[in-house]
Structures are given as structure tokens and as C-alpha cells.
Design a protein around this motif. Sequence first.
Motif, PDB file in Angstrom:
ATOM      1  N   GLU A  27       0.838  -1.208   0.000  1.00  0.00           N
ATOM      2  CA  GLU A  27       0.000   0.000   0.000  1.00  0.00           C
ATOM      3  C   GLU A  27       0.869   1.254   0.000  1.00  0.00           C
ATOM      4  N   TRP A  28       1.929   1.221   0.810  1.00  0.00           N
ATOM      5  CA  TRP A  28       2.845   2.360   0.850  1.00  0.00           C
ATOM      6  C   TRP A  28       3.558   2.529  -0.480  1.00  0.00           C
ATOM      7  N   PHE A  29       3.926   1.424  -1.125  1.00  0.00           N
ATOM      8  CA  PHE A  29       4.583   1.507  -2.430  1.00  0.00           C
ATOM      9  C   PHE A  29       3.653   2.182  -3.443  1.00  0.00           C
ATOM     10  N   THR A  30       2.373   1.840  -3.407  1.00  0.00           N
ATOM     11  CA  THR A  30       1.402   2.469  -4.301  1.00  0.00           C
ATOM     12  C   THR A  30       1.303   3.960  -4.014  1.00  0.00           C
ATOM     13  N   THR A  31       1.311   4.322  -2.745  1.00  0.00           N
ATOM     14  CA  THR A  31       1.277   5.733  -2.363  1.00  0.00           C
ATOM     15  C   THR A  31       2.487   6.462  -2.921  1.00  0.00           C
ATOM     16  N   ILE A  32       3.661   5.859  -2.801  1.00  0.00           N
ATOM     17  CA  ILE A  32       4.882   6.473  -3.328  1.00  0.00           C
ATOM     18  C   ILE A  32       4.793   6.618  -4.846  1.00  0.00           C
ATOM     19  N   GLU A  33       4.333   5.568  -5.517  1.00  0.00           N
ATOM     20  CA  GLU A  33       4.242   5.587  -6.980  1.00  0.00           C
ATOM     21  C   GLU A  33       3.227   6.608  -7.481  1.00  0.00           C
ATOM     22  N   ASN A  34       2.165   6.833  -6.722  1.00  0.00           N
ATOM     23  CA  ASN A  34       1.132   7.792  -7.117  1.00  0.00           C
ATOM     24  C   ASN A  34       1.411   9.207  -6.630  1.00  0.00           C
ATOM     25  N   GLY A  35       2.476   9.365  -5.864  1.00  0.00           N
ATOM     26  CA  GLY A  35       2.835  10.673  -5.333  1.00  0.00           C
ATOM     27  C   GLY A  35       3.579  11.512  -6.349  1.00  0.00           C
ATOM     28  N   PRO A  36       4.045  12.665  -5.907  1.00  0.00           N
ATOM     29  CA  PRO A  36       4.787  13.560  -6.807  1.00  0.00           C
ATOM     30  C   PRO A  36       6.050  12.894  -7.354  1.00  0.00           C
ATOM     31  N   SER A  37       6.447  13.296  -8.530  1.00  0.00           N
ATOM     32  CA  SER A  37       7.641  12.744  -9.185  1.00  0.00           C
ATOM     33  C   SER A  37       8.889  13.501  -8.738  1.00  0.00           C
ATOM     34  N   PHE A  38       9.380  13.152  -7.580  1.00  0.00           N
ATOM     35  CA  PHE A  38      10.617  13.743  -7.104  1.00  0.00           C
ATOM     36  C   PHE A  38      11.788  12.949  -7.653  1.00  0.00           C
ATOM     37  N   THR A  39      12.855  13.641  -7.967  1.00  0.00           N
ATOM     38  CA  THR A  39      14.047  12.984  -8.492  1.00  0.00           C
ATOM     39  C   THR A  39      14.842  12.311  -7.384  1.00  0.00           C
ATOM     40  N   ARG A  40      14.944  12.963  -6.267  1.00  0.00           N
ATOM     41  CA  ARG A  40      15.795  12.459  -5.188  1.00  0.00           C
ATOM     42  C   ARG A  40      14.984  11.706  -4.138  1.00  0.00           C
ATOM     43  N   CYS A  41      15.586  10.656  -3.614  1.00  0.00           N
ATOM     44  CA  CYS A  41      14.933   9.863  -2.564  1.00  0.00           C
ATOM     45  C   CYS A  41      14.649  10.717  -1.335  1.00  0.00           C
ATOM     46  N   GLU A  42      15.556  11.615  -1.019  1.00  0.00           N
ATOM     47  CA  GLU A  42      15.372  12.483   0.147  1.00  0.00           C
ATOM     48  C   GLU A  42      14.108  13.330   0.000  1.00  0.00           C
ATOM     49  N   GLU A  43      13.850  13.816  -1.200  1.00  0.00           N
ATOM     50  CA  GLU A  43      12.634  14.599  -1.438  1.00  0.00           C
ATOM     51  C   GLU A  43      11.389  13.738  -1.255  1.00  0.00           C
ATOM     52  N   ARG A  44      11.440  12.500  -1.756  1.00  0.00           N
ATOM     53  CA  ARG A  44      10.305  11.588  -1.587  1.00  0.00           C
ATOM     54  C   ARG A  44      10.073  11.272  -0.120  1.00  0.00           C
ATOM     55  N   SER A  45      11.154  11.051   0.622  1.00  0.00           N
ATOM     56  CA  SER A  45      11.045  10.755   2.058  1.00  0.00           C
ATOM     57  C   SER A  45      10.405  11.911   2.807  1.00  0.00           C
ATOM     58  N   THR A  46      10.855  13.125   2.506  1.00  0.00           N
ATOM     59  CA  THR A  46      10.304  14.311   3.173  1.00  0.00           C
ATOM     60  C   THR A  46       8.824  14.458   2.849  1.00  0.00           C
ATOM     61  N   TRP A  47       8.462  14.291   1.577  1.00  0.00           N
ATOM     62  CA  TRP A  47       7.053  14.386   1.191  1.00  0.00           C
ATOM     63  C   TRP A  47       6.226  13.332   1.916  1.00  0.00           C
ATOM     64  N   LEU A  48       6.712  12.093   1.922  1.00  0.00           N
ATOM     65  CA  LEU A  48       5.975  10.996   2.546  1.00  0.00           C
ATOM     66  C   LEU A  48       5.779  11.262   4.036  1.00  0.00           C
ATOM     67  N   ALA A  49       6.828  11.713   4.693  1.00  0.00           N
ATOM     68  CA  ALA A  49       6.741  11.998   6.134  1.00  0.00           C
ATOM     69  C   ALA A  49       5.739  13.117   6.413  1.00  0.00           C
ATOM     70  N   GLU A  50       5.827  14.184   5.649  1.00  0.00           N
ATOM     71  CA  GLU A  50       4.955  15.343   5.893  1.00  0.00           C
ATOM     72  C   GLU A  50       3.518  15.087   5.469  1.00  0.00           C
ATOM     73  N   GLU A  51       3.328  14.478   4.324  1.00  0.00           N
ATOM     74  CA  GLU A  51       1.984  14.253   3.788  1.00  0.00           C
ATOM     75  C   GLU A  51       1.210  13.188   4.558  1.00  0.00           C
ATOM     76  N   HIS A  52       1.934  12.192   5.092  1.00  0.00           N
ATOM     77  CA  HIS A  52       1.264  11.057   5.727  1.00  0.00           C
ATOM     78  C   HIS A  52       1.599  10.916   7.209  1.00  0.00           C
ATOM     79  N   ASN A  53       2.166  11.970   7.767  1.00  0.00           N
ATOM     80  CA  ASN A  53       2.434  12.039   9.205  1.00  0.00           C
ATOM     81  C   ASN A  53       3.258  10.839   9.708  1.00  0.00           C
TER      82      ASN A  53
END
Length: 75
Positions: A27-53
Motif C-alpha cells: 500500500e505504501w509503495f502504491t502511495t509512493i508511486e502515485n505521489g509527486p515525481s521527485f528525483t531524489r529519494c530524500e525529497e520523496r522521504s520528506t514528502w511521505l513523512a509530511e503528507e502522511h504524518n
Amino acid sequence: MSLNHSPETHSKLIARIPQVTGRDIPEWFTTIENGPSFTRCEERSTWLAEEHNLSHGYAAALVREHERTRRARHY
């Protein structure tokens, strides 16, 4: 801030995610795949942490695991 956990810590974080979040890893993988297209893993991590608490540790572990499994599918 990049969070690189030891392989042992990473495995423990991944194993706890369903209990802590109430959502399975796919489920989390689907969330990541459907999320914003960030180039860097750090950006994805920050988005995931902030968006999904999530803590940044869990978010970074999820993104790292997602990248690992995504690469494995291409080989």
C-alpha cells in the motif's frame, strides 16, 4: 538530511511499518508511486513523512525499500 540506516535497522523498520501505520508495505509503495515525481529519494522521504504524518525514519526506510524492489524488478 539523508537517513541511511544499517541493513539490520532498515529491516526492523520495514517489519514494524504495518503495525505502526496500519498499512501494508505494498500500500505504501502504491502511495509512493502515485505521489509527486521527485528525483531524489530524500525529497520523496520528506514528502511521505509530511503528507502522511510518518517519522522521517519510517519514510526513509519505505522509500529505500521501494527503490530496492523497483530496481530488482528490472533485472
